[in-house]
Design a protein around this motif. Structure first.
Motif, PDB file in Angstrom:
ATOM      1  N   ALA A 314      15.035 -13.538  21.037  1.00  0.00           N
ATOM      2  CA  ALA A 314      14.307 -12.978  22.181  1.00  0.00           C
ATOM      3  C   ALA A 314      14.067 -11.480  22.044  1.00  0.00           C
ATOM      4  O   ALA A 314      13.174 -10.936  22.701  1.00  0.00           O
ATOM      5  CB  ALA A 314      15.062 -13.255  23.480  1.00  0.00           C
ATOM      6  N   THR A 315      14.845 -10.807  21.200  1.00  0.00           N
ATOM      7  CA  THR A 315      14.679  -9.357  21.059  1.00  0.00           C
ATOM      8  C   THR A 315      13.394  -8.981  20.314  1.00  0.00           C
ATOM      9  O   THR A 315      12.910  -7.855  20.461  1.00  0.00           O
ATOM     10  CB  THR A 315      15.882  -8.730  20.315  1.00  0.00           C
ATOM     11  OG1 THR A 315      15.994  -9.330  19.014  1.00  0.00           O
ATOM     12  CG2 THR A 315      17.172  -8.941  21.095  1.00  0.00           C
ATOM     13  N   PHE A 382      16.886   2.450  24.348  1.00  0.00           N
ATOM     14  CA  PHE A 382      15.898   1.948  23.388  1.00  0.00           C
ATOM     15  C   PHE A 382      14.474   1.985  23.918  1.00  0.00           C
ATOM     16  O   PHE A 382      13.521   1.785  23.155  1.00  0.00           O
ATOM     17  CB  PHE A 382      16.260   0.519  22.978  1.00  0.00           C
ATOM     18  CG  PHE A 382      17.560   0.416  22.238  1.00  0.00           C
ATOM     19  CD1 PHE A 382      17.629   0.732  20.885  1.00  0.00           C
ATOM     20  CD2 PHE A 382      18.723   0.022  22.884  1.00  0.00           C
ATOM     21  CE1 PHE A 382      18.827   0.644  20.194  1.00  0.00           C
ATOM     22  CE2 PHE A 382      19.927  -0.065  22.210  1.00  0.00           C
ATOM     23  CZ  PHE A 382      19.986   0.250  20.857  1.00  0.00           C
ATOM     24  N   GLY A 383      14.293   2.197  25.226  1.00  0.00           N
ATOM     25  CA  GLY A 383      12.958   2.342  25.790  1.00  0.00           C
ATOM     26  C   GLY A 383      12.150   1.073  25.902  1.00  0.00           C
ATOM     27  O   GLY A 383      10.927   1.127  26.023  1.00  0.00           O
ATOM     28  N   ALA A 384      12.806  -0.097  25.850  1.00  0.00           N
ATOM     29  CA  ALA A 384      12.092  -1.371  25.970  1.00  0.00           C
ATOM     30  C   ALA A 384      12.955  -2.361  26.729  1.00  0.00           C
ATOM     31  O   ALA A 384      14.176  -2.418  26.526  1.00  0.00           O
ATOM     32  CB  ALA A 384      11.744  -1.928  24.597  1.00  0.00           C
ATOM     33  N   VAL A 388      17.526  -5.410  26.557  1.00  0.00           N
ATOM     34  CA  VAL A 388      18.613  -5.928  27.404  1.00  0.00           C
ATOM     35  C   VAL A 388      19.319  -7.110  26.749  1.00  0.00           C
ATOM     36  O   VAL A 388      20.479  -7.402  27.079  1.00  0.00           O
ATOM     37  CB  VAL A 388      18.099  -6.355  28.801  1.00  0.00           C
ATOM     38  CG1 VAL A 388      17.501  -5.172  29.537  1.00  0.00           C
ATOM     39  CG2 VAL A 388      17.096  -7.498  28.695  1.00  0.00           C
ATOM     40  N   TRP A 389      18.634  -7.787  25.814  1.00  0.00           N
ATOM     41  CA  TRP A 389      19.266  -8.961  25.196  1.00  0.00           C
ATOM     42  C   TRP A 389      20.391  -8.583  24.252  1.00  0.00           C
ATOM     43  O   TRP A 389      21.133  -9.457  23.795  1.00  0.00           O
ATOM     44  CB  TRP A 389      18.206  -9.804  24.485  1.00  0.00           C
ATOM     45  CG  TRP A 389      17.040 -10.159  25.361  1.00  0.00           C
ATOM     46  CD1 TRP A 389      15.722 -10.009  25.075  1.00  0.00           C
ATOM     47  CD2 TRP A 389      17.077 -10.719  26.683  1.00  0.00           C
ATOM     48  NE1 TRP A 389      14.933 -10.427  26.109  1.00  0.00           N
ATOM     49  CE2 TRP A 389      15.740 -10.868  27.112  1.00  0.00           C
ATOM     50  CE3 TRP A 389      18.107 -11.103  27.541  1.00  0.00           C
ATOM     51  CZ2 TRP A 389      15.396 -11.380  28.362  1.00  0.00           C
ATOM     52  CZ3 TRP A 389      17.775 -11.614  28.794  1.00  0.00           C
ATOM     53  CH2 TRP A 389      16.449 -11.758  29.200  1.00  0.00           C
ATOM     54  N   PHE A 390      20.542  -7.266  23.964  1.00  0.00           N
ATOM     55  CA  PHE A 390      21.713  -6.840  23.198  1.00  0.00           C
ATOM     56  C   PHE A 390      22.999  -7.088  23.997  1.00  0.00           C
ATOM     57  O   PHE A 390      24.069  -7.285  23.409  1.00  0.00           O
ATOM     58  CB  PHE A 390      21.620  -5.346  22.850  1.00  0.00           C
ATOM     59  CG  PHE A 390      20.561  -5.033  21.828  1.00  0.00           C
ATOM     60  CD1 PHE A 390      20.438  -5.792  20.675  1.00  0.00           C
ATOM     61  CD2 PHE A 390      19.688  -3.972  22.024  1.00  0.00           C
ATOM     62  CE1 PHE A 390      19.464  -5.511  19.738  1.00  0.00           C
ATOM     63  CE2 PHE A 390      18.711  -3.673  21.091  1.00  0.00           C
ATOM     64  CZ  PHE A 390      18.589  -4.447  19.942  1.00  0.00           C
ATOM     65  N   VAL A 391      22.889  -7.070  25.324  1.00  0.00           N
ATOM     66  CA  VAL A 391      24.074  -7.286  26.171  1.00  0.00           C
ATOM     67  C   VAL A 391      24.595  -8.715  26.032  1.00  0.00           C
ATOM     68  O   VAL A 391      25.781  -8.918  25.726  1.00  0.00           O
ATOM     69  CB  VAL A 391      23.770  -6.942  27.642  1.00  0.00           C
ATOM     70  CG1 VAL A 391      24.981  -7.257  28.516  1.00  0.00           C
ATOM     71  CG2 VAL A 391      23.402  -5.473  27.779  1.00  0.00           C
TER      72      VAL A 391
END
Length: 411
Positions: A314-315, A382-384, A388-391
């Motif tokens: 998804a990233t 990250f400006g995008a 959020v999918w890093f969480v």
């Protein structure tokens, strides 16, 4: 008939009542919550827009409001141990149901913002207690069925309710031209749940209420919380459940935002969310039977690992491929939903479940405070929004480590 379960005496109960009877309450709570949640953020946004006069500023305040509300419900969850010491589960269930019915009904009217907030928080007390008591009742009557099957039945009905709730709520709001009207429908659905519960004919021995100083109560809650985390297996159960709800919180909060940012219409978003409920309905009863053969650990590993994999995709994916990911990772959630809290019931003695479940239940609220904050930090760095999918990737990996390497103590 008289039964004694988990230190609570059941003086009488209808002979046809089983653990499934309490699991069936999920239809009422799921439907009512789905109707309520479909318009809740819109109503809150309207209230703060009227106060602040700036919709963008109001949208950020809504996030803060919801975070504070989650903290409040988490405190109620911890305090439930004291409530269960003062009241029988049956009496507390009636009080909680009535509180939600009255508050939801009053919130449907054009009350002042301060009154709405007071009613909102009061209803949070009732809905939190109902959410705590239903699993405890299921555990009391799970002897010949098992919590895995009861959880599967409960979440099956919750998801059936959630499937039809958004369309029902939004069409009702459009018909009446008022986003608050669905609150009245939620009150009526909860009233139906109360009548359904009353049909069980449960009579429990009342408990004697003794005055305890506030200082002693706070100390008791703190001691109980420490005792929970000192019990073998409980920190592991808490971490696993926290991970599950953190993933869920991120999905619920950011999938709608990302879908709209990708240029899709609200109608497409509605279909993505609706189709996303189907895996839960299809898999819930199947998983309930499968868990008896393979255990909850393997199913949680499959669900958590696949969720992390989909979050990685998804990233960087966009367009319809991203929509497919948002639907597919609902299958990951479906693997985890019926089993995520079994790690608590497998490690807690019957006599300890009422005492400790409130502390354990805070895992459904704490992630709603922490995960969105981490998500906002990722966007800022990250400006995008896709960052959020890093969480969920990080949380999922940590939860997997706990699942695979954490110390387990099955009672």
């Amino acid at each position: 008939m008289e039964r004694v379960l988990a230190k609570d005496k059941y003086i009488s109960i209808n002979s046809d009542v089983t653990g499934y009877s309490f699991a069936n309450l999920g239809l009422f709570t799921g439907f009512a919550s789905g109707v309520y949640n479909a318009v809740y953020s819109l109503v809150i946004l309207g209230i703060f827009t009227g106060i602040l006069g700036d919709e963008k500023l109001a949208s950020s305040v809504v996030g803060i409001y919801v975070a504070l509300y989650s903290v409040f419900c988490m405190i109620i969850g911890v305090f439930s141990k004291e409530l269960l010491r003062w009241f029988s589960k049956v009496r507390l269930m009636y009080i909680a149901f009535l509180l939600v019915v009255i508050c939801y009904a009053m919130m449907s009217f054009s009350v002042k913002p301060t009154t709405f907030v007071a009613l909102d928080y009061a209803s949070g007390v009732g809905s939190t207690i109902v959410g705590i008591l239903i699993p405890l009742f299921m555990a009391d009557f799970s002897k010949d069925i098992g919590m895995a099957k009861l959880n599967a039945r409960y979440y099956f009905w919750v998801n059936i309710g959630c499937l039809v709730a958004p369309l029902f709520a939004l069409n009702m709001a459009e018909w009446f031209g008022n986003y608050r009207i669905p609150f009245l429908a939620s009150a009526m659905i909860y009233a139906g749940g109360l009548l359904f519960f009353k049909r069980f004919g449960i009579v429990q021995q009342d408990k004697e209420i003794k005055y305890v100083s506030p200082r002693r109560t706070v100390k008791s809650l703190w001691v109980n919380t420490l005792a929970f985390f000192r019990r073998p297996g409980m920190p592991r159960a808490y971490a696993i459940n926290f991970g599950y709800y953190a993933l869920s919180a991120m999905r619920v909060l950011y999938v709608p935002i990302v879908v709209i940012e990708q240029g899709f219409s609200a109608n497409v978003l509605g279909w993505v969310l609706t189709i996303g409920i189907l895996p839960y309905i299809i898999f819930d009863l199947f998983i309930g039977n499968l868990v008896r053969r393979v255990g909850p650990k393997l199913l949680m590993i499959i669900g958590m690992a696949s969720f992390v994999g989909f979050a990685i995709l998804a990233t960087f994916l966009q367009g319809y491929a991203l929509l497919a990911i948002f639907v597919l990772w609902q299958i990951s959630g479906a693997f985890m939903e019926p089993v995520h809290d079994l790690f608590f019931f497998d490690n807690a003695q019957k006599s300890e479940q009422s005492r400790f479940y409130g502390v354990f239940k805070t895992t459904s609220y704490l992630p709603k405070v922490i995960a969105p904050i981490l998500g906002a930090a990722c966007i800022a760095i990250f400006g995008a929004t896709s960052a959020v999918w890093f969480v969920p990737i990080a949380v999922g990996v940590l939860a997997l480590c706990v699942l695979v390497f954490g110390k387990q103590n099955i009672s």
